[in-house]
Write a protein that holds these residues in place. Structure first.
Motif, mmCIF file in Angstrom:
data_model
loop_
_atom_site.group_PDB
_atom_site.id
_atom_site.type_symbol
_atom_site.label_atom_id
_atom_site.label_comp_id
_atom_site.label_asym_id
_atom_site.label_seq_id
_atom_site.Cartn_x
_atom_site.Cartn_y
_atom_site.Cartn_z
ATOM 1 N N ALA A 56 0.830 -1.209 0.000
ATOM 2 C CA ALA A 56 0.000 0.000 0.000
ATOM 3 C C ALA A 56 0.865 1.260 0.000
ATOM 4 O O ALA A 56 0.539 2.246 -0.684
ATOM 5 N N LEU A 57 1.968 1.246 0.746
ATOM 6 C CA LEU A 57 2.866 2.407 0.776
ATOM 7 C C LEU A 57 3.511 2.635 -0.587
ATOM 8 O O LEU A 57 3.649 3.783 -1.034
ATOM 9 N N HIS B 236 2.833 6.059 -2.528
ATOM 10 C CA HIS B 236 3.918 7.036 -2.516
ATOM 11 C C HIS B 236 5.075 6.702 -3.452
ATOM 12 O O HIS B 236 5.991 7.522 -3.604
ATOM 13 N N GLY B 237 5.052 5.535 -4.063
ATOM 14 C CA GLY B 237 6.149 5.140 -4.937
ATOM 15 C C GLY B 237 7.246 4.426 -4.158
ATOM 16 O O GLY B 237 7.451 4.680 -2.967
ATOM 17 N N LEU C 297 10.417 4.516 0.057
ATOM 18 C CA LEU C 297 10.924 3.507 0.995
ATOM 19 C C LEU C 297 12.397 3.215 0.758
ATOM 20 O O LEU C 297 12.907 2.182 1.185
ATOM 21 N N GLU C 298 13.080 4.134 0.099
ATOM 22 C CA GLU C 298 14.488 3.915 -0.242
ATOM 23 C C GLU C 298 15.353 3.691 0.998
ATOM 24 O O GLU C 298 16.311 2.906 0.978
ATOM 25 N N ALA C 299 15.044 4.384 2.102
ATOM 26 C CA ALA C 299 15.824 4.210 3.335
ATOM 27 C C ALA C 299 15.521 2.888 4.014
ATOM 28 O O ALA C 299 16.222 2.476 4.939
ATOM 29 N N GLY C 300 14.462 2.220 3.583
ATOM 30 C CA GLY C 300 14.117 0.910 4.122
ATOM 31 C C GLY C 300 12.966 0.961 5.108
ATOM 32 O O GLY C 300 12.560 2.024 5.581
ATOM 33 N N VAL C 301 12.447 -0.218 5.416
ATOM 34 C CA VAL C 301 11.393 -0.358 6.423
ATOM 35 C C VAL C 301 12.000 -0.955 7.680
ATOM 36 O O VAL C 301 13.029 -1.638 7.642
ATOM 37 N N ARG D 88 10.559 -9.542 -1.264
ATOM 38 C CA ARG D 88 9.769 -9.773 -2.486
ATOM 39 C C ARG D 88 9.413 -8.478 -3.199
ATOM 40 O O ARG D 88 9.318 -8.440 -4.425
ATOM 41 N N LEU D 89 9.207 -7.413 -2.421
ATOM 42 C CA LEU D 89 8.795 -6.147 -3.010
ATOM 43 C C LEU D 89 9.969 -5.209 -3.281
ATOM 44 O O LEU D 89 9.778 -4.064 -3.681
ATOM 45 N N GLY D 90 11.192 -5.687 -3.048
ATOM 46 C CA GLY D 90 12.387 -4.925 -3.395
ATOM 47 C C GLY D 90 12.696 -3.766 -2.484
ATOM 48 O O GLY D 90 13.196 -2.725 -2.926
ATOM 49 N N VAL D 91 12.454 -3.936 -1.170
ATOM 50 C CA VAL D 91 12.665 -2.870 -0.194
ATOM 51 C C VAL D 91 13.608 -3.381 0.899
ATOM 52 O O VAL D 91 13.402 -4.485 1.413
#
Length: 332
Positions: free
Chosen positions: A67-68, A72-73, A77-81, A99-102
């Motif tokens: 959803a994020l 937001h693209g 989330l480039e800095a990570g979760v 799986r989602l590349g984050v």
């Protein structure tokens, strides 16, 4: 049932199902002949133990991260979760993020078993061991969010997390639309709250039964107090049910209060016996938190005769040494 101040509705849960399709397994609901005979009822087992991450937590984590990205693209989330976890949520976030590349960082307290730590690391996430409780691990999460700009994926207290877990409730209603009761482990409330919202919206007469530990039952004590309260976190065979609900809880406290019909606390001995019974009679390896539904039926003598009852077997993340402890306790 309309969306309330907790932010979760049936529509949110259907949206979550669309997001997680192809990433999360639709798990089977199977009849247990042995338990059905034992309780003179139709006992059905919801096998979240078959999720690729080992537990139901994959539903909520996948829904929130997807959803994020949707809103937001991926660059947001480039800095990570980041999250804190008693194990299963951390593994789910690591799995979903991979799986989602984050990139993902998981903060774990010293109470989390080594097997769960290893499983998270194997998924490529960075692991930080911090403090003696989940609440202390969350202090480190807050620092990482503040200083590194990471994005928090909370274990339970978010509408996107609860809606993801609620997809399990949709599956229950589709596979057994005339269920009389669903028995669910209760900790932070994302699983019970999400399931309860879906089930009650479709079949209001189905009872939602929560099961907590005999000690350290943060959500139950909070409900009794009428507000979120802090409790001491204690070790348990059902370690996934440990931890607080957050004194600033915005979602799951109200959600659980709205959908839960009754509640039972179970002893360590009952949890141990249930784990052993499920292994011996169902040939399923489950963690303590997944066995509390059966523990409640056995310890409290719930009146389920002639009913159709679903027990949510929430995860399989049990270490062999924990299983040995359960066997020893059950055989006393």
């Amino acid at each position: 049932m309309p969306q309330s101040q907790h932010g979760v509705s049936l529509a949110c849960i259907y949206q979550a199902r669309q997001r997680i399709a192809g990433q999360v397994l639709r798990t089977p609901l199977v009849h247990s002949p042995a338990l059905s005979r034992r309780f003179d009822a139709e006992i059905l087992l919801k096998l979240e133990t078959l999720q690729p991450s080992g537990a139901f937590k994959l539903r909520g984590a996948t829904n929130m991260i997807a959803a994020l990205i949707e809103r937001h693209g991926r660059e947001a989330l480039e800095a990570g979760v980041v999250t804190a976890s008693t194990g299963n949520h951390g593994r789910a976030v690591a799995f979903a993020a991979s799986r989602l590349g984050v990139p993902a960082t998981i903060c774990l307290s010293c109470l989390v078993p080594a097997n769960k730590v290893a499983a998270i690391e194997a998924l490529g996430a960075e692991v930080e061991r911090v403090g003696e409780s989940q609440d202390e691990a969350f202090i480190e999460v807050e620092r990482l969010v503040r200083e590194r700009g990471m994005t928090l994926i909370p274990p339970f207290d978010d509408p996107l997390i609860a809606a993801g877990q609620g997809t399990l409730g949709l599956e229950l209603m589709e596979d057994a639309p005339d269920l009389d009761r669903v028995v669910v482990g209760l900790s932070g409330g994302g699983l019970l709250g999400g399931i309860g919202m879906a089930v009650k919206a479709i079949r209001p007469e189905t009872r939602i039964t929560g099961v907590s530990l005999s000690r350290g039952a943060a959500m139950w004590q909070s409900l009794q107090a009428g507000r979120p309260v802090a409790v001491e976190e204690v070790g348990s065979l059902a370690d996934s049910l440990g931890g607080g609900i957050g004194l600033d809880n915005r979602c799951t406290f109200g959600l659980v209060r709205e959908v839960m019909d009754d509640h039972f606390q179970v002893s360590e001995t009952s949890i141990a016996q249930a784990m052993v019974d499920i292994l011996e009679h169902e040939k399923l390896l489950v963690e303590g938190a997944a066995a509390v539904g059966l523990a409640a039926l056995a310890e409290h003598g719930l009146e389920v005769r002639g009913q159709r009852v679903a027990l949510v077997l929430s995860g399989n993340g049990v270490a062999l040494e924990t299983l040995d402890k359960a066997r020893q306790l059950a055989n006393r």
